[in-house]
Design an enzyme around this catalytic site. Structure first.
Site, PDB file in Angstrom:
ATOM      1  N   ASP A  26       9.144  -6.436  -6.481  1.00 56.94           N
ATOM      2  CA  ASP A  26       8.388  -7.063  -5.401  1.00 56.94           C
ATOM      3  C   ASP A  26       8.121  -8.502  -5.803  1.00 56.94           C
ATOM      4  OD1 ASP A  26       6.203  -7.858  -3.542  1.00 56.94           O
ATOM      5  OD2 ASP A  26       6.185  -5.733  -3.017  1.00 56.94           O
ATOM      6  N   THR A  49      11.981   4.916   4.485  1.00 57.05           N
ATOM      7  CA  THR A  49      11.033   5.189   5.580  1.00 57.05           C
ATOM      8  C   THR A  49      10.457   3.875   6.086  1.00 57.05           C
ATOM      9  OG1 THR A  49       9.255   5.469   3.954  1.00 57.05           O
ATOM     10  CG2 THR A  49      10.367   7.468   4.710  1.00 57.05           C
ATOM     11  N   CYS A 106       9.576  -2.151   2.083  1.00 59.91           N
ATOM     12  CA  CYS A 106       9.423  -3.600   2.249  1.00 59.91           C
ATOM     13  C   CYS A 106       9.689  -3.991   3.698  1.00 59.91           C
ATOM     14  CB  CYS A 106      10.358  -4.347   1.302  1.00 59.91           C
ATOM     15  SG  CYS A 106      12.051  -3.752   1.295  1.00 59.91           S
ATOM     16  N   LYS A 133       0.816  -1.216   0.000  1.00 56.37           N
ATOM     17  CA  LYS A 133       0.000   0.000   0.000  1.00 56.37           C
ATOM     18  C   LYS A 133       0.852   1.271   0.000  1.00 56.37           C
ATOM     19  CE  LYS A 133      -3.879   2.339   0.373  1.00 56.37           C
ATOM     20  NZ  LYS A 133      -4.810   2.456  -0.776  1.00 56.37           N
ATOM     21  N   ILE A 134       1.899   1.322   0.840  1.00 61.80           N
ATOM     22  CA  ILE A 134       2.726   2.533   0.915  1.00 61.80           C
ATOM     23  C   ILE A 134       3.474   2.748  -0.389  1.00 61.80           C
ATOM     24  CG2 ILE A 134       4.659   3.639   2.102  1.00 61.80           C
ATOM     25  CD1 ILE A 134       3.739   2.156   4.657  1.00 61.80           C
ATOM     26  N   ARG A 166      12.399   0.187   7.205  1.00 63.19           N
ATOM     27  CA  ARG A 166      13.106  -0.468   8.305  1.00 63.19           C
ATOM     28  C   ARG A 166      14.593  -0.179   8.182  1.00 63.19           C
ATOM     29  NH1 ARG A 166       8.679  -0.680   9.786  1.00 63.19           N
ATOM     30  NH2 ARG A 166       7.386  -2.454  10.417  1.00 63.19           N
ATOM     31  N   GLU A 184      18.570   2.300  15.879  1.00 65.53           N
ATOM     32  CA  GLU A 184      17.871   3.522  16.279  1.00 65.53           C
ATOM     33  C   GLU A 184      17.345   3.506  17.704  1.00 65.53           C
ATOM     34  OE1 GLU A 184      13.292   3.239  14.918  1.00 65.53           O
ATOM     35  OE2 GLU A 184      14.683   3.353  13.248  1.00 65.53           O
ATOM     36  N   HIS A 218      12.314   8.759  12.850  1.00 59.54           N
ATOM     37  CA  HIS A 218      11.203   7.803  12.806  1.00 59.54           C
ATOM     38  C   HIS A 218       9.869   8.525  13.030  1.00 59.54           C
ATOM     39  CE1 HIS A 218      10.523   3.233  13.182  1.00 59.54           C
ATOM     40  NE2 HIS A 218       9.385   3.783  12.805  1.00 59.54           N
TER      41      HIS A 218
END
Length: 360
Positions: free
Chosen positions: A191, A249, A222, A171-172, A251, A280, A313
């Protein structure tokens, strides 16, 4: 005959209230969780500290705990939680690779999460990083604050006509593609599960190596799995166009941070925008403004580059997203308290799960 009086069936019993220890809590967590926790049906006790082996004793006497992405919940901690009587772990986030699901399953501790809150928030933040880096907005902002309106060093590029590589077309990734299609970008993507919507947008699916070679901008969307860990590394960076842009944005563990430093020094990575970082948990969501030196030397080196833009984040951090997180978390707790199976349960076999001990 005698009419039998019909007895009304009793409705479902309301969930029993639970005592919930909310770790790593901020003011916005309290505000939105309390709003969703109508009539205070669960007793929410807020702790500002992260869950670690040093702080997990605070969970004694609680039936459930509520965690965020940078809390640590490895096998050792899960076993401690079991000793303390904790039966449920409610994650107020989508990612769950900071929890050892194998240990939780073995000990009968249920784990629930918020699978989706606002893909629009993350997608729009990825686009914002792209545009800020492409037009050097972050550098112009600092200059103009000091009264410097010189344009030398601020020449940007244009997204129109360039190639965007999207790695991960859920979706993103689809929303980012839709946005950048509007800028007139060519879309290529990778993908394992191709999307019809991406094809309708005119995107072309390729092997990963081809996407790396073709793209002027690469954006990652992903999950972190064994086969995606450090997918951006020294070898893959050498396959990229000189001067290209990378946006992450998703992982932090998708990228080898030391390889990013080398790629920036070589000029292969022309600009880098990240909202996540592999280590992080000791950096983000905290104020380090008065610290002279970061404990993480690689992060400090990344920060030193003028063509690197780092946000802490915050891609997910919008009012609609925080509202949804609060409501879904309380709904998860309601279902657990009522003995129901939540659709948001996490299990070791769920797609995207890392092996035990892996971190976000």
């Amino acid at each position: 005959g005698t009419l039998r009086q019909r007895r009304s069936r009793p409705g479902p019993a309301p969930p029993s209230p639970m005592r919930v220890a909310v770790f790593n809590s901020k003011s916005y967590d309290k505000e939105w969780l309390n709003k969703a926790n109508h009539a205070g049906r669960h007793e929410l006790i807020y702790f500002p500290m992260r869950l670690t082996i040093e702080t997990c004793e605070a969970a004694k006497g609680f039936e459930a705990i509520c965690l965020f992405v940078n809390d640590t919940c490895d096998e050792e901690i899960v076993e401690k939680l079991n000793e303390y009587g904790v039966k449920h772990i409610a994650l107020r986030c989508a990612g769950f690779n900071n929890v050892d699901l194998y240990a939780a399953e073995r000990l009968g501790i249920s784990v629930v999460r918020v699978p989706a809150y606002s893909p629009y928030a993350v997608a729009e933040h990825a686009v914002a990083l792209m545009m800020a880096l492409d037009r050097k907005i972050h550098r112009a902002y600092v200059r103009t604050r000091e009264g410097d309106y010189e344009l030398e060093g601020l020449m940007g590029n244009e997204m129109h006509g360039r190639t965007l590589g999207i790695i991960g077309t859920g979706k993103i990734g689809q929303l980012v593609a839709s946005c950048m299609k509007g800028f007139g970008m060519r879309l290529v993507c990778y993908d394992l599960f191709p999307s019809d919507l991406m094809k309708e947008l005119g995107a072309e699916y390729m092997e990963l190596e081809e996407v790396l070679k073709e793209s002027d901008v690469i954006t990652l969307h992903c999950p972190l799995k064994r086969n995606t860990m450090h997918m951006i590394n020294r070898e893959t960076i050498l396959q990229m166009k000189p001067g290209m842009m990378i946006i992450n944005t998703s992982r932090g563990g998708l990228m080898d941070a030391e390889a990013l430093v080398d790629g920036l020094k070589m000029g292969i990575i022309g600009s880098l925008g990240i909202d996540v970082y592999e280590q992080e948990e000791d950096i983000f969501f905290q104020d380090h403004a008065t610290e002279v030196v970061y404990a993480d030397d690689t992060f400090a080196r990344l920060q030193s580059f003028p063509n690197v833009l780092i946000t802490g984040h915050q891609a997910w951090f919008t009012k609609p997203a925080v509202k949804t997180i609060g409501e879904t978390t309380i709904d998860n707790l309601d279902k657990l308290a009522a003995g129901e199976v939540s659709p948001n349960m996490c299990a070791p076999s769920r797609r995207g799960t890392m092996e035990p001990g892996a971190k976000k």
